[in-house]
Design an enzyme around this catalytic site. Structure first.
Site, PDB file in Angstrom:
ATOM      1  N   THR A 281       0.853  -1.186   0.000  1.00 50.67           N
ATOM      2  CA  THR A 281       0.000   0.000   0.000  1.00 50.67           C
ATOM      3  C   THR A 281       0.891   1.238   0.000  1.00 50.67           C
ATOM      4  O   THR A 281       1.862   1.311   0.749  1.00 50.67           O
ATOM      5  CB  THR A 281      -0.935   0.031   1.230  1.00 50.67           C
ATOM      6  OG1 THR A 281      -1.854  -1.053   1.133  1.00 50.67           O
ATOM      7  CG2 THR A 281      -1.726   1.330   1.289  1.00 50.67           C
ATOM      8  N   PHE A 283       1.278   5.088   0.848  1.00 48.48           N
ATOM      9  CA  PHE A 283       0.749   6.143   1.710  1.00 48.48           C
ATOM     10  C   PHE A 283       1.384   7.473   1.327  1.00 48.48           C
ATOM     11  O   PHE A 283       2.567   7.533   0.977  1.00 48.48           O
ATOM     12  CB  PHE A 283       1.066   5.854   3.182  1.00 48.48           C
ATOM     13  CG  PHE A 283       0.330   4.686   3.762  1.00 48.48           C
ATOM     14  CD1 PHE A 283      -0.837   4.873   4.491  1.00 48.48           C
ATOM     15  CD2 PHE A 283       0.796   3.392   3.584  1.00 48.48           C
ATOM     16  CE1 PHE A 283      -1.529   3.801   5.040  1.00 48.48           C
ATOM     17  CE2 PHE A 283       0.123   2.308   4.123  1.00 48.48           C
ATOM     18  CZ  PHE A 283      -1.037   2.509   4.847  1.00 48.48           C
TER      19      PHE A 283
END
Length: 379
Positions: A281, A283
């Protein structure tokens, strides 16, 4: 037919093409000067269409489609060249130049940082990777993180933007429109989900799983293999783990991290539940004010274009002509407008490069609206 002889003939034709192309580009510079005197824009669609019709007719039916593609490319190159000659400093370029005149050399080691969720969340882990000594403040939703930064309550905020398996976090993209912020850094974090439950609970006891929608998507294979397990969406994976720990139920589990298992006294029923081991992921770290640090090499933009055929192609062509790589293109529907979209570009480039600044100025003038979201580096 002698292949070498044919190639020699092509080489001679190429020499003529190059000479004529250089001559055309010089004429294009003269056009730029004339436009500057009359304060005219670089783009002239009527002129382009007239030229296309003429050259396609001259090339004949067999080659008209190829001539069309060739001249579309020539137009893109010519407009890019003219923009470099014509474009003066804009409000955006002046703001960027002011910021990098005295560039920030080192990213802060400590700061007050807004994170969505509770202690143990993946955003908190990303925050710990970005800052050596962060003071974290937790908020229940993504918009509250934007608000905390925008109001000055927190200097920075950390938000998930995309996952390698489940795709973009569309809620964050949609919130970008409503808030004023800048991306100052980003991080790509490996995500491994585990199925967590209270001590003593077995996998066959689980009747309901709680987690964030992204985690549920990333673990869809496990959920499909267990169709009798009810799925409930929570605002955060760590919040889900905390809920399981505080509940009195023995048929409840959360998809969360092993960190949350230790933090909330839960048992790991199954580790590595995500579909893909290569699960990351990304960020972003946002701030209220523009902060551009030395070594920044990625730029994010948000823009809307004229709703007409070819407008996106023309915009992408501006990057291609300058040799700038687009590493992400995201589109989101514009509320209240049928089938019209707002675009998000991530590109490999730095505002410390004059070439990149020329493209940004060109884009600012060509786009219907443009928001510079930041120039930053990724961990």
């Amino acid at each position: 037919m002698d292949l070498n002889a044919v190639r020699e003939r092509i080489n001679a034709i190429d020499d003529q093409i190059v000479d004529l192309f250089v001559e055309r580009m010089k004429a294009s510079a003269d056009v730029a000067s004339a436009k500057a005197e009359k304060n005219l824009p670089v783009l002239d669609l009527r002129r382009e269409q007239a030229v296309l019709e003429k050259v396609m007719e001259r090339g004949g039916e067999e080659f008209e489609i190829y001539i069309n593609k060739l001249y579309q490319t020539i137009f893109d190159i010519s407009k890019s060249y003219q923009a470099g000659l014509l474009t003066k400093e804009t409000a955006l370029s002046e703001e960027i130049l002011k910021n990098i005149a005295d560039p920030h050399m080192e990213f802060p080691r400590k700061a007050v940082v807004a994170c969505q969720g509770v202690e143990g969340s993946y955003a908190a882990r990303a925050c710990d990777r970005l800052f050596a000594l962060p003071s974290k403040m937790y908020f229940s939703n993504f918009e509250s993180v934007f608000n905390a930064v925008e109001s000055g309550l927190c200097r920075y905020g950390v938000l998930p933007i995309e996952n390698s398996s489940a795709g973009s976090v569309t809620e964050v993209y949609d919130l970008m429109v409503r808030h004023k912020f800048y991306i100052v850094k980003s991080i790509k974090l490996h995500i491994s989900h585990a199925l967590l439950a209270k001590p003593g609970v077995k996998l066959e006891d689980v009747k309901e799983v709680v987690s964030h929608t992204q985690a549920l998507q990333q673990c869809s294979n496990f959920l499909k293999a267990n169709p009798n397990i009810k799925v409930t969406i929570f605002e955060n994976t760590a919040t889900a783990a905390k809920y399981v720990a505080e509940s009195g139920r023995t048929d409840l589990a959360a998809l969360s991290s092993t960190d949350c298992a230790k933090l909330y006294g839960l048992h790991v029923l199954k580790d590595g539940v995500q579909n893909n081991e290569n699960n990351y992921t990304r960020f972003i770290c946002i701030a209220k004010n523009m902060e551009i640090y030395a070594g920044s090499n990625r730029i994010s933009l948000m823009l809307s274009l004229d709703h007409r055929p070819g407008s996106l192609h023309e915009m992408i062509g501006k990057f291609a002509c300058r040799g700038i790589n687009l590493c992400k293109l995201e589109s989101r529907p514009i509320p209240g407008k049928d089938f019209e979209f707002r675009f998000y570009f991530d590109l490999d480039g730095s505002v410390f490069s004059p070439e990149t600044m020329t493209v940004l100025k060109d884009i600012e003038q060509a786009a219907e609206s443009l928001s510079f979201l930041g120039c930053y580096s990724e961990v």
